[in-house]
Design an enzyme around this catalytic site. Structure first.
Site, short mmCIF file in Angstrom:
data_model
loop_
_atom_site.label_atom_id
_atom_site.label_comp_id
_atom_site.label_asym_id
_atom_site.label_seq_id
_atom_site.Cartn_x
_atom_site.Cartn_y
_atom_site.Cartn_z
N THR A 29 0.82 -1.22 0.00
CA THR A 29 0.00 0.00 0.00
C THR A 29 0.85 1.26 0.00
O THR A 29 0.48 2.27 -0.59
CB THR A 29 -0.92 -0.01 1.25
OG1 THR A 29 -1.81 -1.10 1.12
CG2 THR A 29 -1.71 1.27 1.38
N TYR B 232 -8.03 1.02 -4.40
CA TYR B 232 -6.66 1.32 -4.81
C TYR B 232 -5.94 0.03 -5.13
O TYR B 232 -6.39 -1.06 -4.79
CB TYR B 232 -5.92 2.09 -3.71
CG TYR B 232 -5.52 1.25 -2.53
CD1 TYR B 232 -6.41 1.00 -1.50
CD2 TYR B 232 -4.24 0.68 -2.45
CE1 TYR B 232 -6.07 0.20 -0.43
CE2 TYR B 232 -3.88 -0.12 -1.38
CZ TYR B 232 -4.81 -0.35 -0.37
OH TYR B 232 -4.46 -1.15 0.69
N SER C 268 1.68 -7.59 -0.74
CA SER C 268 2.44 -8.60 0.00
C SER C 268 1.68 -9.92 0.13
O SER C 268 2.24 -10.93 0.57
CB SER C 268 2.87 -8.09 1.37
OG SER C 268 1.77 -7.97 2.23
N THR D 104 1.69 -4.57 4.28
CA THR D 104 1.61 -4.90 5.71
C THR D 104 1.03 -6.28 5.97
O THR D 104 1.25 -6.84 7.04
CB THR D 104 0.76 -3.85 6.46
OG1 THR D 104 -0.55 -3.83 5.90
CG2 THR D 104 1.39 -2.48 6.38
N ASP D 105 0.31 -6.84 4.99
CA ASP D 105 -0.40 -8.11 5.25
C ASP D 105 0.54 -9.24 5.67
O ASP D 105 0.20 -10.04 6.54
CB ASP D 105 -1.18 -8.55 4.01
CG ASP D 105 -2.38 -7.66 3.73
OD1 ASP D 105 -2.70 -6.80 4.58
OD2 ASP D 105 -3.00 -7.81 2.66
N LYS E 110 0.48 -8.50 12.67
CA LYS E 110 -0.61 -7.60 12.25
C LYS E 110 -1.88 -8.08 12.94
O LYS E 110 -2.25 -9.24 12.84
CB LYS E 110 -0.75 -7.63 10.73
CG LYS E 110 -1.75 -6.59 10.22
CD LYS E 110 -1.79 -6.50 8.70
CE LYS E 110 -2.81 -5.44 8.28
NZ LYS E 110 -2.88 -5.23 6.84
N GLU F 114 -2.19 -31.03 27.12
CA GLU F 114 -3.44 -31.77 26.84
C GLU F 114 -3.19 -32.90 25.85
O GLU F 114 -4.01 -33.79 25.69
CB GLU F 114 -4.47 -30.81 26.23
CG GLU F 114 -5.46 -30.21 27.22
CD GLU F 114 -6.57 -29.48 26.51
OE1 GLU F 114 -7.67 -30.06 26.41
OE2 GLU F 114 -6.35 -28.36 26.01
N1 GLU Z 1 -2.68 -6.34 0.62
C1 GLU Z 1 -1.72 -5.29 0.48
C2 GLU Z 1 -0.34 -5.69 0.94
O1 GLU Z 1 -0.14 -6.32 1.94
C3 GLU Z 1 -2.17 -4.05 1.13
C4 GLU Z 1 -1.99 -3.97 2.61
C5 GLU Z 1 -0.88 -3.02 2.98
O2 GLU Z 1 0.12 -2.87 2.34
O3 GLU Z 1 -1.11 -2.40 4.00
O4 GLU Z 1 0.58 -5.37 0.24
#
Ligand code: GLU
Length: 337
Positions: free
Chosen positions: A23, A34, A67, A100-101, A173, A292
């Protein structure tokens, strides 16, 4: 004659910026829609002129992907580039821009395969560049600031998002869209960036001094994650076995548990030489041995404090390093420092 004293003039440090997409490099299509990773690395950096005031930047665009499409070949490329940067005396630190994913998986992978003295920092954005309160520029400023600090030397690979610093092992995350999505549920953040100053609250529970060999080729050995739930049968596990998985990570309920039938099928997997790691879908805490479930009898490994996606990465690295001994594999999961 007037003598000039240069001692207060600080040379700007040289930082390598590896761009991979996400992103932070996204472009708007319309309204809230986007596309991640559309912007070229050089354009991304040029769009934030302040960055040049913090450090001299060397840009290495490696990919332009969301990502969710991160893969073993790109991971290898990033790691090799960092190994080169380690040997380059002109470079003081490395910043990686990333979606971020799956950022936590790349950070953890690098932490396990790179022995580094220089700071290695991943950052990204939750909001694309032209959204209101876009966070990419400030995250990048924070990451580059941290990369220039000699006190960050010998630290593990870090993620910086929303002024908060995390170590690769403990970060994850936790929210789909919130700016403070990154958390370290077991340990908390290791520091913050405040007013362009770096403050470490506490030392991370590991350093970046031991590492496994970088896998020689992509793809790495196949390790599948199977998510546990009520009314679970063994079909997906059997499917993973038939598709040639070398390892299976159970995203188990609670303390890495699952239904009687699923556990029975996982035991069958171990009898065929597949490594089975019990992790938890709860999002925090340790999964420990023989509580367990009788792990000794079933020949299961427990993930300790690693979430399923990181347990998967570690098992891939171990298998790529030809580590098949169950005792050794178990020890690797508990190696917190
Ligand atoms: N799905 C995208 C990625 O991980 C967008 C999420 C992001 O970058 O925050 O690249």
């Amino acid at each position: 004659m007037h003598k000039t004293n240069h001692s207060f003039i600080q040379e700007k440090k040289h930082i390598l910026i590896i761009t991979t997409g996400g992103t932070i490099a996204g472009t708007t299509i319309k309204n809230l829609e986007y596309k991640a990773g559309n912007t070229k690395g050089e354009e991304l950096i040029a769009s934030i002129p302040t960055l040049k005031q913090i450090a001299t930047l060397k840009i290495d665009p490696i990919s332009q992907i969301g990502s969710q499409d991160m893969n073993d070949a790109v991971l290898l490329k990033i790691a090799k580039r960092i190994q080169m940067a380690e040997k380059d005396p002109t470079l003081s630190g490395i910043v990686i821009t990333h979606g971020t994913d799956t950022m936590e998986e790349t950070a953890f992978f690098l932490d396990k395969v790179i022995t580094s003295t220089k700071p290695i920092i991943l950052t990204g954005a939750i909001r694309p560049p032209n959204f209101i309160s876009a966070d990419g520029a400030s995250n990048l400023i924070s990451a580059i600031t941290l990369a220039t600090k000699s006190k960050a030397y010998h630290y593990p690979v870090m993620i910086v998002m929303n002024d908060t610093i995390f170590d690769a092992r403990n970060v994850q995350k936790n929210n789909t869209t919130n700016l403070q999505t990154f958390q370290a549920p077991n340990t908390g953040p290791i520091g913050i960036i405040n007013n362009n100053h770096v403050y470490f609250y506490h030392a991370p529970n590991h350093t970046n001094t031991h590492s496994y060999k970088l896998p020689k080729k992509a793809p790495f050995p196949r390790v599948d994650i199977i998510y546990a739930h009520i009314q679970m049968d063994g079909k997906l596990i059997r499917d993973a076995i038939h598709r040639g998985a070398k390892g299976i990570v159970l995203a188990g309920v609670g303390n890495g548990n699952s239904s009687t039938e699923a556990l029975k099928t996982l035991k069958e997997a171990t009898q065929q030489g597949i490594i089975v790691v019990r992790s938890s879908r709860t999002g925090s805490g340790f999964v420990n041995r023989n509580i367990e479930i009788n792990d000794d009898e079933n020949r299961f490994i427990v993930a300790a404090d690693l979430n399923p996606q990181k347990a998967r990465i570690l098992l891939q690295i171990l298998l790529a390093n030809q580590i098949h001994d169950l005792h050794q594999i178990q020890q690797a999961f508990y190696k917190l420092n």
